[in-house]
Design an enzyme around this catalytic site. Structure first.
Site, PDB file in Angstrom:
ATOM      1  N   GLU A   1       1.346 -18.331   9.103  1.00  0.00           N
ATOM      2  CA  GLU A   1       1.989 -18.917  10.280  1.00  0.00           C
ATOM      3  C   GLU A   1       1.459 -18.140  11.480  1.00  0.00           C
ATOM      4  OE1 GLU A   1       6.367 -19.157  12.408  1.00  0.00           O
ATOM      5  OE2 GLU A   1       6.245 -18.679  10.272  1.00  0.00           O
TER       6      GLU A   1
ATOM      7  N   GLU B   1      -2.923 -18.197  24.560  1.00  0.00           N
ATOM      8  CA  GLU B   1      -1.488 -18.079  24.288  1.00  0.00           C
ATOM      9  C   GLU B   1      -0.949 -16.822  24.970  1.00  0.00           C
ATOM     10  OE1 GLU B   1       1.485 -18.257  20.443  1.00  0.00           O
ATOM     11  OE2 GLU B   1      -0.437 -17.239  20.209  1.00  0.00           O
TER      12      GLU B   1
ATOM     13  N   ASN C   1       8.985 -10.861  16.525  1.00  0.00           N
ATOM     14  CA  ASN C   1       9.881 -11.670  17.352  1.00  0.00           C
ATOM     15  C   ASN C   1      11.098 -12.194  16.599  1.00  0.00           C
ATOM     16  OD1 ASN C   1       8.180 -13.347  15.877  1.00  0.00           O
ATOM     17  ND2 ASN C   1       7.943 -14.861  17.503  1.00  0.00           N
ATOM     18  N   TYR C   2      10.991 -12.365  15.287  1.00  0.00           N
ATOM     19  CA  TYR C   2      12.145 -12.739  14.448  1.00  0.00           C
ATOM     20  C   TYR C   2      12.111 -11.864  13.199  1.00  0.00           C
ATOM     21  CZ  TYR C   2      12.849 -16.743  17.491  1.00  0.00           C
ATOM     22  OH  TYR C   2      13.089 -17.552  18.585  1.00  0.00           O
TER      23      TYR C   2
ATOM     24  N   CYS D   1       5.958 -18.464  18.730  1.00  0.00           N
ATOM     25  CA  CYS D   1       4.745 -19.247  18.457  1.00  0.00           C
ATOM     26  C   CYS D   1       4.973 -20.710  18.798  1.00  0.00           C
ATOM     27  CB  CYS D   1       4.317 -19.079  17.002  1.00  0.00           C
ATOM     28  SG  CYS D   1       5.534 -19.633  15.792  1.00  0.00           S
ATOM     29  N   THR D   2       6.218 -21.180  18.720  1.00  0.00           N
ATOM     30  CA  THR D   2       6.531 -22.580  18.999  1.00  0.00           C
ATOM     31  C   THR D   2       6.940 -22.820  20.449  1.00  0.00           C
ATOM     32  OG1 THR D   2       8.807 -22.228  18.253  1.00  0.00           O
ATOM     33  CG2 THR D   2       7.243 -23.080  16.636  1.00  0.00           C
TER      34      THR D   2
ATOM     35  N   ARG E   1      21.895 -17.052  11.047  1.00  0.00           N
ATOM     36  CA  ARG E   1      20.978 -18.109  10.609  1.00  0.00           C
ATOM     37  C   ARG E   1      20.253 -17.700   9.336  1.00  0.00           C
ATOM     38  NH1 ARG E   1      15.682 -20.208  14.071  1.00  0.00           N
ATOM     39  NH2 ARG E   1      14.817 -21.574  12.459  1.00  0.00           N
TER      40      ARG E   1
ATOM     41  N   ASP F   1      -5.058  -3.128   5.646  1.00  0.00           N
ATOM     42  CA  ASP F   1      -6.007  -3.838   4.780  1.00  0.00           C
ATOM     43  C   ASP F   1      -5.726  -3.556   3.312  1.00  0.00           C
ATOM     44  OD1 ASP F   1      -7.154  -4.800   7.053  1.00  0.00           O
ATOM     45  OD2 ASP F   1      -9.034  -3.677   6.877  1.00  0.00           O
TER      46      ASP F   1
END
Length: 474
Positions: A249, A376, A153-154, A283-284, A102, A214
């Site tokens: 995001e 979450e 995660n990705y 997250c989705t 992808r 930072d």
């Protein structure tokens, strides 16, 4: 054990210190990555800045040629990269390889979208009757040095979605992969190196957040920060960025709103796929179901049946549910579960934990005084909240601090659009699970879910700025 290196100014470099990376599923030591110092960060940023003039001077077509090479290399090495990715972030091997493919497709699309970008010529004048006619030549130019910070995660896809639009827009990039996911990120970097990008155009930075986190964001060399991760860190980055543009995001608490006329069998399958794929570490992911009371019993039973079909185990067995990323995440998820249990939620599938491996837990009769209704989990936990009306569902959905996505399940499309209009989120899916794709669509969050709009063309536009050159004509 492999010592992976950072790619800086066209060279692969080790650092004095290193970070060892272990597989979440079994504790296997996968290798080490450099723990860069602030001085090494300075050098990476300085190298990028020096490379900027020549890179931005190239045409879109010339920059696109490099990206096409990167995509070809990723497609060639999909199994090699996917295997490491599956081990490093405990993702099913098929899904891991698919992520690499992808990303290759995304990079190709970004290359072509960049070539299609065009400016415009505007005609006008002032409001004075005797004014001269004016023409403005309007075009886009790069913002400069983009700091791309990716999540675990990705680690390949959500890196490529930052890097490719930045590069095609004429920017130079400093890429900070996640610590857990950094090997996958450095394998992605190998494709950019092999494609022959000029030295300094693309650089990688790995290291401990406590030492350089930072510093990376506050550094005056950075012109744009593109970050995917948690809301608290995103808010911190926003403060450090000051007047510089950012793309954030962040987290979500995506709701699936189910009306009486929904196709409940399909809805249950979509909800489980949306909530629990990759163990809910998205997250989705659907993170709560808001269902009308009249169909709640039937829907809960159908969802339970779908959850019970899920396999639990090893990424290389392509299990649906695999270990979450670390013990801290597992502890947090268990805390949400225990709170719901203590406050009277009905446990439709039993909670079970072995180390970082959590069996999927489905709760019914969840109430709004429970943490799982609002927080979450980023794990395999799904709460069902019964509501008396559509208005109540919308109210609960909108009370969240997050505003990423929602899903609405109904056969009444005018009603679906009316609900979508009232939901305070970036995207609403009708009769389907919440999800990121497709990569050319706009992707954004409101409230605590982010800032800025992604999607290939939108990302290119975000990481370039408009310049207008105006002159008078007779």
């Amino acid at each position: 054990m492999t010592q992976y290196k950072n790619y800086v100014n066209g060279e692969w470099k080790l650092s004095e210190n290193e970070i060892k990376i272990y597989a979440p599923a079994n504790g296997e030591e996968l290798g080490s990555v450099p723990a860069m110092s602030r001085e090494e960060v300075d050098y990476a940023y300085e190298s990028a800045k020096k490379a900027l003039p020549a890179w931005r001077a190239l045409s879109y077509v010339e920059r696109a040629a490099y990206l096409h090479k990167v995509a070809d290399i990723l497609e060639r090495d999909q199994e090699k990269i996917g295997t490491i990715l599956a081990k490093e972030v405990s993702k099913g091997i098929k899904a891991a390889i698919s992520e690499v493919v992808r990303t290759a497709d995304l990079i190709r699309y970004a290359a072509e979208e960049g070539v299609r970008l065009s400016g415009e010529v505007l005609e006008g004048g002032s409001f004075e009757a005797a004014s001269k006619k004016k023409i403005a030549v309007v075009r886009r130019e790069p913002v400069g040095l983009v700091l791309a910070i990716a999540p675990f995660n990705y680690p390949v896809n959500l890196s490529g979605s930052k890097i490719a639009p930045a590069l095609i827009g004429g920017n130079v990039v400093a890429f900070k992969p996640p610590t857990q996911g950094s090997i996958s990120g450095l394998l992605l970097a190998e494709a950019f190196a092999e494609a022959g990008l000029p030295a300094g155009v693309f650089n990688t930075i790995t290291g401990k957040g406590s030492e350089i986190g930072d510093y990376l964001n506050e550094h005056k060399a950075v012109d744009f920060i593109n970050f995917t991760g948690s809301t608290p860190i995103g808010e911190r980055i926003g403060k450090m960025a000051g007047m510089r543009p950012i793309m954030l995001e962040l987290g979500g608490k995506d709701a699936a709103i189910v009306l009486e006329d929904a196709d409940l069998a399909k809805t249950a399958k979509d909800i489980v796929g949306g909530a629990l794929s990759y163990s809910g570490q998205r997250c989705t992911a659907i993170k709560r179901v808001l269902v009308l009371e009249s169909v709640a019993d039937e829907l809960a039973g159908l969802i339970k049946a779908e959850v019970e079909k899920l396999t639990v185990g090893d990424p290389f067995d392509n299990a649906d549910i695999t270990p979450v990323i670390d013990s801290g995440s597992a502890d947090y998820i268990e805390g949400l579960v225990r709170d719901a249990q203590e406050k009277g939620a009905t446990e439709l599938t039993p909670f079970k934990r072995e180390g970082n491996l959590l069996w999927p837990t489905l709760f019914d009769h969840v109430t709004t005084d429970m943490r799982v209704a609002w927080e979450e989990p980023f794990g395999p936990v799904l709460p069902i909240i019964r509501v008396k009306s559509v208005e109540e569902a919308i109210e609960i959905a909108n009370k969240s601090e997050f505003g990423l996505q929602s899903a609405v399940f109904t056969q009444d499309f005018p009603k679906a659009f009316a609900i979508a209009e009232k939901l305070e989120v970036g995207t609403v899916h009708i009769n389907n699970k919440t999800q990121r794709g497709t990569d050319n669509f706009p992707f954004l969050g409101v409230k605590g879910s982010g800032a800025g709009t992604q999607g290939i063309r939108y990302s290119i536009e975000a990481m370039t700025r408009v310049k207008s050159v105006v002159f008078d004509i007779q």
